[in-house]
Enzyme design. Structure first.
Site, PDB file in Angstrom:
ATOM      1  CG  ASP A 187      58.442  40.303  42.019  1.00  0.00           C
ATOM      2  OD1 ASP A 187      57.314  40.657  42.367  1.00  0.00           O
ATOM      3  OD2 ASP A 187      58.871  39.141  42.125  1.00  0.00           O
TER       4      ASP A 187
ATOM      5  CB  CYS B 205      36.855  46.542  33.651  1.00  0.00           C
ATOM      6  SG  CYS B 205      38.511  46.038  34.130  1.00  0.00           S
TER       7      CYS B 205
ATOM      8  CB  CYS C 288      34.429  43.660  30.660  1.00  0.00           C
ATOM      9  SG  CYS C 288      35.314  42.101  30.459  1.00  0.00           S
TER      10      CYS C 288
ATOM     11  CB  CYS D  75      39.068  38.429  34.711  1.00  0.00           C
ATOM     12  SG  CYS D  75      38.518  39.984  35.411  1.00  0.00           S
TER      13      CYS D  75
ATOM     14  CB  CYS E 196      38.638  33.862  38.849  1.00  0.00           C
ATOM     15  SG  CYS E 196      39.685  33.443  40.249  1.00  0.00           S
TER      16      CYS E 196
ATOM     17  CB  CYS F  64      45.015  34.104  43.914  1.00  0.00           C
ATOM     18  SG  CYS F  64      45.868  34.252  42.345  1.00  0.00           S
TER      19      CYS F  64
ATOM     20  CB  CYS G  78      46.883  31.056  38.014  1.00  0.00           C
ATOM     21  SG  CYS G  78      45.234  31.060  37.295  1.00  0.00           S
TER      22      CYS G  78
ATOM     23  CB  CYS H 241      42.256  36.649  35.629  1.00  0.00           C
ATOM     24  SG  CYS H 241      43.838  36.920  36.431  1.00  0.00           S
TER      25      CYS H 241
ATOM     26  CB  CYS I 141      41.950  40.054  30.021  1.00  0.00           C
ATOM     27  SG  CYS I 141      41.816  41.848  29.978  1.00  0.00           S
TER      28      CYS I 141
END
Ligand code: B12
Ligand code: SF4
Ligand code: SF4
Length: 366
Positions: A124, A181, A184, A187, A191, A207, A233, A236, A240
């Site tokens: 990260d 996806c 689809c 999300c 959102c 976001c 959050c 999304c 899914c």
């Protein structure tokens, strides 16, 4: 060499593993520049593109990368609350930076018993683009929500990797973006702040996860959509279809740890905060950012009983806490709050004065 590493991974129960020797992401330059031009980037990303692209700027000896995806959120169910705050499921339990780094370090040390090599571990916090490295290693493909999705475990995965000086035989490098996806767009529809872009990627400035972490000023119209989120959050990912399997798994995890008492959050000292929440990955921005989000949550949950608690926050030494408390008070009771702000305004510094003026004159506060 690859087989030895895969065998060790199997023994350690590491399931989502892949390899890549793509060490430069210069091919992403246009996309990244376009994001910056559109102001879709944010202060948590490295702004020096050269550092973002070049793996060797982080580990000069790098020849190949062993990447893994560590699943989380097993058996997690959405939590709806009327008088509490909520932190994202990625912050459940031991901080994933520590957990994943430890796993990768143990992994590297066992590999070292068989193969002599040098390495560096990243989870990260490097300037590199973790998802691109892991996508190239075959860990998953991008969803419309911009998360890396693995066909078996979905997107609730933290990503980490070991950069090595080994010549591992990689085989196929997964350059092409596979559309997993199809038609689809669940999300995108769900959102809360319309951050997911039709053309691909997200406008990170919209976001909710970003809004709960930034210290920059949050526009009124985004605050309502932050709901009662104190950190991150999950929407999304929760909606899914690729995550159905992991969310339906049986699990012993007690996710009530993610529920935050807002009254307590308002009155906590920094020491209390660090003791109670300091070990969670979501606490990295510190108490005042959580407290600001708590203040926004109180307005969003219409917790009128907290009006006088918030009134006391108008005397807080932090400008940030004052300006969000003033907004929240205006949402809870415009008339009473206006009286308070009008009364206090003359004692305040210019930043607060301007904010109070704006609040008192604004027709639309959310
Ligand atoms: C800054 C950051 C954020 C920012 C911005 C996120 C973003 N989408 O850019 C904020 C604070 C919003 C954020 C939120 C979250 N984050 Co974050 N974040 C990062 C960080 C540090 C850098 C991300 C980055 O470089 N973004 C810039 C863009 C260009 O890169 P990218 O997001 O990886 O995007 C790739 C694709 O989505 C796609 N793409 C992006 N834009 C576009 C546009 C077009 C046109 C196209 C075609 C493709 C495309 O290509 C990109 C790579 O080539 C990484 C760690 C790291 N060092 O990489 C973690 C990381 C991405 N975050 C992670 C997580 C878990 C989250 C949250 C789920 C946390 C939460 N519950 O709130 C949310 C998810 C929000 C979301 N929908 O993406 C994980 C992702 C795991 C996964 N399975 O994908 C990472 C990898 C950390 C980790 N090592 O585990 N995060
Ligand atoms: S994390 Fe939340 S706000 Fe961000 S893109 Fe996903 S649903 Fe939208
Ligand atoms: S909800 Fe649908 S569109 Fe969004 S990432 Fe999942 S599969 Fe893709």
């Amino acid at each position: 060499m690859k087989q030895i590493i895969l065998n060790i991974a199997k023994d350690m129960n590491i399931k989502n593993i892949g390899f890549t020797n793509v060490l430069n992401f210069g091919y992403l330059e246009n996309m990244l520049n376009e994001r910056v031009k559109n102001n879709y980037n944010n202060e948590f990303e490295e702004s020096d593109m050269k550092k973002r692209f070049d793996v060797k700027s982080v580990f000069p000896k790098c020849k190949s990368i062993i990447a893994i995806g560590l699943p989380y959120a097993e058996g997690f169910k959405s939590i709806n609350l009327t008088d509490k705050g909520l932190i994202s499921v990625v912050s459940y339990g031991e901080d994933y930076h520590i957990k994943l780094k430890k796993l990768l370090n143990d992994f590297a040390l066992i590999i070292k018993e068989h193969i002599d090599f040098e390495y560096k571990i990243c989870v990260d916090t490097s300037p590199l683009i973790d998802r691109e490295i892991c996508k190239n290693a075959g860990i998953g493909s991008y969803g419309k929500n911009s998360l890396l999705i693995n066909e078996n475990v979905g997107s609730f995965m933290n990503l980490g990797y070991i950069m090595t000086d080994l010549d591992i035989e990689i085989g196929n490098n997964n350059f092409e973006n596979i559309d997993i996806c199809n038609d689809c767009n669940i999300c995108e529809k769900n959102c809360p702040n319309k951050a997911i872009l039709n053309e691909g990627g997200i406008n990170t400035k919209r976001c909710v996860s970003y809004l709960t972490q930034t210290k920059t000023y949050i526009p009124y119209e985004y605050r309502k959509n932050m709901s009662n989120q104190i950190y991150g959050c999950d929407i999304c990912q929760l909606v899914c279809p690729k995550n159905k399997k992991i969310l339906q798994m049986n699990s012993e995890n007690d996710y009530s740890e993610l529920i935050i008492d807002l009254n307590e959050l308002l009155t906590m000292t920094n020491t209390d905060f660090n003791k109670k929440y300091g070990s969670l990955s979501g606490s990295w921005r510190g108490k005042n950012v959580w407290k600001r989000n708590g203040i926004i949550s109180i307005a969003n949950l219409d917790m009128k009983s907290m009006f006088y608690n918030l009134r006391d926050e108008l005397n807080n030494t932090s400008d940030m806490i004052k300006i969000y408390s003033a907004w929240s008070l205006m949402i809870l009771n415009k008339q009473k709050a206006s009286e308070l702000l009008n009364c206090n305004i003359k004692y305040e510094n210019d930043i607060i004065k301007n904010e109070y003026k704006k609040l008192l004159e604004s027709e639309k506060l959310c």
